[in-house]
Write a protein that holds these residues in place. Structure first.
Motif, PDB file in Angstrom:
ATOM      1  N   THR A  43       0.822  -1.201   0.000  1.00 42.02           N
ATOM      2  CA  THR A  43       0.000   0.000   0.000  1.00 42.02           C
ATOM      3  C   THR A  43       0.861   1.258   0.000  1.00 42.02           C
ATOM      4  N   ASP A  66       0.821   4.624   1.376  1.00 39.67           N
ATOM      5  CA  ASP A  66       0.077   5.151   2.514  1.00 39.67           C
ATOM      6  C   ASP A  66       0.279   6.658   2.639  1.00 39.67           C
ATOM      7  N   LYS A 126      -0.596   9.212   4.706  1.00 39.46           N
ATOM      8  CA  LYS A 126      -1.162   9.420   6.040  1.00 39.46           C
ATOM      9  C   LYS A 126      -0.791  10.800   6.566  1.00 39.46           C
ATOM     10  N   LYS A 180      -7.462  -4.875   1.100  1.00 44.99           N
ATOM     11  CA  LYS A 180      -6.309  -4.016   1.328  1.00 44.99           C
ATOM     12  C   LYS A 180      -6.138  -3.077   0.134  1.00 44.99           C
ATOM     13  N   HIS A 213      -3.891   4.525  -0.237  1.00 48.04           N
ATOM     14  CA  HIS A 213      -4.714   4.879   0.922  1.00 48.04           C
ATOM     15  C   HIS A 213      -4.337   6.290   1.365  1.00 48.04           C
ATOM     16  N   TRP A 269      -5.500   9.391   3.874  1.00 45.78           N
ATOM     17  CA  TRP A 269      -6.359   9.571   5.035  1.00 45.78           C
ATOM     18  C   TRP A 269      -5.709  10.498   6.048  1.00 45.78           C
ATOM     19  N   TYR A 278      -4.866  10.873   9.980  1.00 43.55           N
ATOM     20  CA  TYR A 278      -4.708  10.032  11.169  1.00 43.55           C
ATOM     21  C   TYR A 278      -4.646  10.892  12.430  1.00 43.55           C
ATOM     22  N   GLY A 328     -10.641   3.515  12.054  1.00 46.17           N
ATOM     23  CA  GLY A 328     -10.868   2.743  10.848  1.00 46.17           C
ATOM     24  C   GLY A 328     -10.067   3.280   9.685  1.00 46.17           C
ATOM     25  N   TRP A 329     -10.329   2.751   8.511  1.00 46.92           N
ATOM     26  CA  TRP A 329      -9.535   3.127   7.354  1.00 46.92           C
ATOM     27  C   TRP A 329      -9.723   4.589   6.961  1.00 46.92           C
ATOM     28  N   GLN A 330     -10.861   5.189   7.327  1.00 42.35           N
ATOM     29  CA  GLN A 330     -11.135   6.559   6.910  1.00 42.35           C
ATOM     30  C   GLN A 330     -10.486   7.604   7.794  1.00 42.35           C
ATOM     31  N   GLN A 352      -8.458   3.811  -1.500  1.00 42.89           N
ATOM     32  CA  GLN A 352      -9.247   4.235  -0.344  1.00 42.89           C
ATOM     33  C   GLN A 352      -8.844   5.686  -0.071  1.00 42.89           C
TER      34      GLN A 352
END
Length: 221
Positions: A99, A101, A103, A156, A160, A162, A164, A176-178, A207
């Motif tokens: 992934t 990521d 973040k 997966k 992604h 998002w 955090y 969660g993932w969101q 995602q």
């Protein structure tokens, strides 16, 4: 004292504007803070960097698809966030095995970090990945049978993005993932194609949990 002709006045104004622009440009280039990898590549003053784009190939992302580019792409995404830049991916085929990521590290109270809300001098630091606005697009290809992507009951994502937060007060949606989706602003994913490979039954292309000013555009999976 006779006034200058109109043509001469225009020339003086244009000359003054040119001098000021040159001084501002020199100051901007001198004060621009860029990731160490950009300095290592000697690209501090390249047009792409000065426009705010961070080319992932400077980190070793391989546009031929011959080698795994996951680590290089992840580092480029991280540095682009940290240095208030946008991750740029030139046309080509990029092999990935995990992934990517994006973040952003946020705060619950008032969305103060990485958003448009906060101090007047704050700069959003949000994940981004973008190809060229026209012409061929970059293709991200998930390796066949990539670890962690094989179970359809435990999906997966390949990408992604998002926001955090380490702890979430009662009544807030931060887990969660969101993550804290209503606080991730300015995140961008555009002009990128994604192929999920074979034997990856649990793979999700994207995602992306975000709020205002964020968008996905011209992305195919």
């Amino acid at each position: 004292m006779h006034p200058l002709p109109q043509r001469s006045r225009r020339m003086l104004v244009l000359l003054a504007i040119g001098v000021v622009s040159a001084l501002l440009s020199r100051t901007a280039m001198a004060d621009l803070t860029v990731p160490p990898q950009v300095q290592k590549a000697g690209q501090q003053k390249s047009a792409l960097v000065l426009a705010g784009y961070l080319d992932a190939t400077m980190y070793g992302a391989d546009p031929t698809g011959a080698k795994d580019s996951t680590a290089a792409l992840q580092q480029a995404v991280n540095d682009a966030m940290a240095y208030d830049m946008a991750t740029y991916l030139p046309p080509g085929t990029y092999l990935v095995s995990n992934t990517l990521d994006g973040k952003a590290i946020g705060q619950v109270s008032g969305c103060l970090t990485h958003t448009s809300i906060g101090t007047p001098t704050s700069v959003p630091q949000s994940p981004s990945l973008m190809g060229p606005a026209s012409g061929p697009r970059p293709l991200l290809v998930l390796a066949d049978g990539a670890t962690g992507f094989g179970d359809a009951t435990n999906p997966k994502p390949l990408i992604h993005f998002w926001d955090y937060v380490a702890s979430c007060p009662p009544g807030e949606q931060c887990s969660g993932w969101q993550g804290q989706a209503d606080c991730l602003m300015w995140a961008v994913l555009r002009d990128v194609d994604i192929a999920l490979g074979k034997k990856n039954a649990g793979a999700i292309g994207v995602q992306f949990a975000a709020a205002q000013y964020s968008y996905i555009e011209n992305v195919s999976v």
